[in-house]
Structures are given as structure tokens and as C-alpha cells.
Design a protein around this motif. Structure first.
Motif, PDB file in Angstrom:
ATOM      1  N   UNK A   1      -1.360   6.065  -1.601  1.00  0.00           N
ATOM      2  CA  UNK A   1      -1.581   6.429  -2.992  1.00  0.00           C
ATOM      3  C   UNK A   1      -0.667   5.594  -3.885  1.00  0.00           C
ATOM      4  N   UNK A   2      -1.204   5.038  -4.982  1.00  0.00           N
ATOM      5  CA  UNK A   2      -0.411   4.119  -5.812  1.00  0.00           C
ATOM      6  C   UNK A   2       0.731   4.805  -6.556  1.00  0.00           C
TER       7      UNK A   2
ATOM      8  N   UNK B   1     -11.043  -0.336 -10.139  1.00  0.00           N
ATOM      9  CA  UNK B   1      -9.589  -0.332 -10.042  1.00  0.00           C
ATOM     10  C   UNK B   1      -8.990   1.012  -9.695  1.00  0.00           C
ATOM     11  N   UNK B   2      -9.788   1.904  -9.087  1.00  0.00           N
ATOM     12  CA  UNK B   2      -9.290   3.266  -8.836  1.00  0.00           C
ATOM     13  C   UNK B   2      -8.247   3.344  -7.724  1.00  0.00           C
ATOM     14  N   UNK B   3      -7.996   2.252  -7.028  1.00  0.00           N
ATOM     15  CA  UNK B   3      -6.952   2.264  -6.005  1.00  0.00           C
ATOM     16  C   UNK B   3      -5.607   1.788  -6.560  1.00  0.00           C
ATOM     17  N   UNK B   4      -5.561   1.547  -7.866  1.00  0.00           N
ATOM     18  CA  UNK B   4      -4.330   1.105  -8.513  1.00  0.00           C
ATOM     19  C   UNK B   4      -3.790   2.184  -9.453  1.00  0.00           C
TER      20      UNK B   4
ATOM     21  N   UNK C   1       2.387   4.854  11.452  1.00  0.00           N
ATOM     22  CA  UNK C   1       2.203   3.810  10.448  1.00  0.00           C
ATOM     23  C   UNK C   1       2.187   4.416   9.055  1.00  0.00           C
ATOM     24  N   UNK C   2       2.708   3.670   8.091  1.00  0.00           N
ATOM     25  CA  UNK C   2       2.537   4.045   6.695  1.00  0.00           C
ATOM     26  C   UNK C   2       2.414   2.794   5.832  1.00  0.00           C
ATOM     27  N   UNK C   3       1.694   2.933   4.751  1.00  0.00           N
ATOM     28  CA  UNK C   3       1.508   1.822   3.830  1.00  0.00           C
ATOM     29  C   UNK C   3       2.747   1.648   2.956  1.00  0.00           C
ATOM     30  N   UNK C   4       2.911   0.435   2.437  1.00  0.00           N
ATOM     31  CA  UNK C   4       3.994   0.147   1.493  1.00  0.00           C
ATOM     32  C   UNK C   4       3.433  -0.346   0.162  1.00  0.00           C
TER      33      UNK C   4
ATOM     34  N   UNK D   1       1.150  -6.922  -7.301  1.00  0.00           N
ATOM     35  CA  UNK D   1       1.664  -6.165  -6.156  1.00  0.00           C
ATOM     36  C   UNK D   1       1.740  -4.712  -6.579  1.00  0.00           C
ATOM     37  N   UNK D   2       0.941  -3.870  -5.967  1.00  0.00           N
ATOM     38  CA  UNK D   2       0.908  -2.448  -6.271  1.00  0.00           C
ATOM     39  C   UNK D   2       1.640  -1.683  -5.170  1.00  0.00           C
ATOM     40  N   UNK D   3       2.787  -1.121  -5.500  1.00  0.00           N
ATOM     41  CA  UNK D   3       3.521  -0.319  -4.521  1.00  0.00           C
ATOM     42  C   UNK D   3       2.830   1.028  -4.334  1.00  0.00           C
ATOM     43  N   UNK D   4       2.864   1.519  -3.099  1.00  0.00           N
ATOM     44  CA  UNK D   4       2.205   2.784  -2.788  1.00  0.00           C
ATOM     45  C   UNK D   4       3.136   3.683  -1.979  1.00  0.00           C
ATOM     46  N   UNK D   5       2.793   4.947  -1.917  1.00  0.00           N
ATOM     47  CA  UNK D   5       3.453   5.856  -0.991  1.00  0.00           C
ATOM     48  C   UNK D   5       2.874   5.609   0.403  1.00  0.00           C
ATOM     49  N   UNK D   6       3.449   6.251   1.395  1.00  0.00           N
ATOM     50  CA  UNK D   6       3.020   6.010   2.767  1.00  0.00           C
ATOM     51  C   UNK D   6       1.560   6.320   3.018  1.00  0.00           C
ATOM     52  N   UNK D   7       0.975   7.246   2.238  1.00  0.00           N
ATOM     53  CA  UNK D   7      -0.435   7.599   2.440  1.00  0.00           C
ATOM     54  C   UNK D   7      -1.374   6.745   1.593  1.00  0.00           C
TER      55      UNK D   7
END
Length: 393
Positions: A330-331, A172-175, A306-309, A322-328
Motif C-alpha cells: 500500500x502506498x 494511478x490507483x496504486x500510487x 517477503x514484503x514490498x518496499x 519512486x513510490x514508497x510503500x508499506x510491506x503489504x
């Protein structure tokens, strides 16, 4: 003469690129080549591996009428000759511009008898195995999004079975911390065992031996630890990384051949936050179509932005996260969980197909994506666009 555009692969990126190009180029020959005539909705493969295959989407039904669809197996790309060789055909397909969007279908194999849900064929094989052996002890290698969704889906439909996730990293390290706490609570409540920060010493038939000599029995083994991109580009002489991904520049063109664009899992942009998945495949396909249309019209093109949401994960059929992230990517400490998380995840899944259908039906460009600049392009590249004259051979 009409420019000839070949698109290899009819996944999310390929279909998006074909439809979007057709709307912007009245005088162009666009051909989409795929080995299969059905669309593989890969974000639902964990559902299919548990519940069985659903209604098949025909690729032709997702394409605009002027796009030529060719069902064929590609044997080789010849970038110096600007052609593609097809199995069983004596004549190569010639192109002026090529879009490669062949995706990823191979796993990082750990054992020669392990299962996978990375392709339709792998899903069918797993379904057959379950039908014959009635799996009661499922072990999943890899605790990423695919592993989590497969484990929770299986446990939801087969609550009496035993499910174990093995992850060599922190699970779960991406959360975010909130996200991890919720995931751990869900796994505990649903009796899904998670073994993290462990290495596998050896895999036998029906048994896994960990590095600490602990033994785990299984009658179903799925490898969700990571994927390889299609090897066709590598075999055709393109420069690739260890995952078979083609090195591309900030315009998603092959570093070696400026008339070849690469989209989806097959594209590798160094020093960027891009990762494999539908979340990047759709924007890449749309971007390539827009920029290629500008290029053919003699206009300048701009680097991919592009950036992540956020990231979405389903947990069985009734919960999700639903895990919100910064554009790069990161959670953030912001999540939506439970039933609302499940509903939003399902809407996201449906929106992918809906986007392809709208790009087919509407006369204007429908799909859009969050743009930004978390991608670490070279400064001099960002300060300039590239001209028509600089790209035409």
C-alpha cells in the motif's frame, strides 16, 4: 546418488535459483532448460519497443560453470512420472526436484490485431509495424506501470506523435495522492491523454469505440492491460487459476506435488500480497534455492517471507517516480520524483542483472530481499517448519 534438479525457464527467478543452488550443493545435477539462449530483460521491453533491441545477454554467460544449460522447447511436464518431455527428443529429462519459472508471455487479448510488449517476439513485431507504418497515433490499453512506462518512453522519443492511455479503472490507483498528482502533472505537460474509468465497446481496425460512443483513431495499438502466465503447467494437469498461475503453498511448492517448486509470475499463493513482476521473481528464485538446498541436506525449511518496499516507474528518459510503500504494497505519502527518480529507477534496473552476475561470480550468497510477514499464511503453518521426512516421496 546425486539429486537431479530441473529448472524450467531462464528468467530472473530461474537463473537466480540455478546459481544459488550450485553454490550450496556440491553433489547435485542442476539443469536449466530454456527455449531461448538469450536472457530477456523484460523490465526494459518498453525501452526496446521504442529504441530497438539492445545487446543480447547470453544465458550461458549468466550461469555458473557447473550448471548444465539445455536449450530446448518444453512440450509437457509429467509430475507423476517426475519427468519433462522436450520437443524433438525421444528421451525425457528425469528429476528429483523441479523448479518451474516460466513467467508470463501472453496478454489478456481484446482485439486480434493488437500489439504487445510482453515478449521479445511481440516487441520485434511492434518495431516492425512502426518501421513500416511510422506510428503517429499510439493508443495504449491499460494504465498500470507497463502502460505508463511505454506511453512516456514513446512520447519522449516521438514528441510529435499523439499518445493516449485508456484505463477502465481509476488511473494511478496504486500510487499515493502525491504520486498521482505528480503523474497527472507529467502527463499534462507532455500532452499524453489519459482516459480513466471508461470501458471499451468495440475495437475496429484503426478505431476504438468507447462505451459512451466516443471514437478514438489510432495507427498503433498496444495492450498493456494484464498478462497470463505460461499455459504449460495448466496443460500438464497442475491446478491453476484464471491467469494460468499454479496454486502453491507457503513454501512455494505445488499444492499437489511437494517435489515441484514454482517461482515468479507462474506462482499463485492465495490470500497473499504477491503480484507478478521482477520484484517478486528474484526473491522467489533465491528463496527456493535456499530452501531446496536445506531440504536436500536433511534440514527443516521455513515459509516464504517477503514484503514490498516500493514501486518504481520511469517517465521517459529524464524523469521517474519512486513510490514508497508499506510491506503489504500500500502506498505511503513518500515519493522521490524527477531526475532523482529516473536515476534510482535505472539503478534498480541495473541491480537485477548485477545480482545475477554476482550470484554467479561470488562463492557466497549475494542477493537479499526485504523479509517480513505481510503474507496471510495460515497460523498453524507459521508455527511450524516442515521436516525432511515429510517431503521425501
Amino acid at each position: 546418488m546425486k539429486p537431479k534438479i530441473l529448472i524450467l525457464g531462464a528468467g530472473y527467478a530461474g537463473v537466480m535459483a540455478a546459481n544459488r543452488l550450485d553454490k550450496q550443493l556440491k553433489e547435485a545435477e542442476i539443469t536449466l532448460i530454456s527455449e531461448s539462449n538469450t536472457f530477456q530483460e523484460r523490465i526494459r521491453f518498453h525501452e526496446m519497443a521504442t529504441q530497438g533491441l539492445k545487446d543480447k545477454l547470453q544465458i550461458k554467460d549468466l550461469l555458473r560453470t557447473k550448471v548444465r544449460f539445455l536449450q530446448a522447447r518444453i512440450s509437457e511436464i509429467l509430475p507423476k512420472e517426475k519427468s519433462v518431455k522436450l520437443e524433438g527428443s525421444s528421451q525425457n529429462e528425469i528429476y528429483d526436484y523441479l523448479v518451474i519459472s516460466l513467467g508470463s508471455a501472453k496478454i489478456r487479448s481484446l482485439y486480434n490485431k493488437e500489439g504487445s510488449i510482453q515478449s521479445k517476439e511481440a516487441v520485434l513485431k511492434f518495431l516492425k509495424n512502426n518501421e513500416e507504418n511510422k506510428i503517429q497515433n499510439l493508443c495504449i490499453l491499460g494504465g498500470g506501470l507497463t502502460g505508463i512506462e511505454m506511453a512516456t518512453e514513446w512520447k519522449y522519443f516521438f514528441p510529435r506523435s499523439s499518445v493516449t492511455i485508456i484505463d477502465r479503472k481509476e488511473w494511478g490507483n496504486s500510487f499515493s495522492e502525491k504520486g498521482k498528482r505528480y503523474l497527472r502533472k507529467y502527463m499534462l505537460q507532455n500532452n499524453i491523454q489519459v482516459l480513466e474509468n471508461v470501458n471499451i465497446h468495440r475495437i475496429h481496425e484503426n478505431e476504438i469505440v468507447l462505451e459512451n460512443q466516443i471514437k478514438l483513431a489510432y495507427d498503433g495499438l498496444l495492450n498493456c492491460s494484464g498478462f497470463f502466465a505460461s499455459s504449460l503447467a495448466k496443460k500438464s494437469g497442475f491446478k491453476t487459476n484464471h491467469l494460468n498461475q499454479v496454486y502453491v503453498d507457503s513454501f512455494l511448492r505445488s499444492n499437489e506435488y511437494p517435489d515441484v517448486f514454482v517461482a515468479g509470475d507462474l506462482a499463485y499463493l492465495e490470500n497473499s500480497i504477491l503480484r507478478m513482476g521482477c520484484v517478486t521473481a528474484l526473491p522467489m528464485g533465491a528463496y527456493i534455492a535456499d530452501q531446496l538446498a536445506r531440504l536436500i541436506k536433511g534440514k527443516s525449511i521455513s515459509p516464504f517471507s517477503f514484503q514490498f518496499a516500493g514501486r518504481c516507474v520511469s517517465l521517459g528518459r529524464e524523469e521517474g517516480l519512486i513510490q514508497f510503500t508499506s510491506g503489504d504494497d500500500k502506498p505511503k505519502e513518500l515519493i522521490i520524483k524527477g531526475r532523482w527518480g529516473a536515476r534510482i529507477k535505472e539503478l534498480v534496473n541495473r541491480f537485477t542483472i548485477f545480482s545475477l552476475q554476482m550470484e554467479k561470480r561470488l562463492p557466497f550468497r549475494f542477493y537479499f530481499w526485504p523479509k517480513g510477514n505481510p503474507i496471510k499464511f495460515e497460523k498453524e503453518v507459521l508455527k511450524k517448519s516442515i521436516s525432511w521426512e515429510g517431503l521425501v516421496s
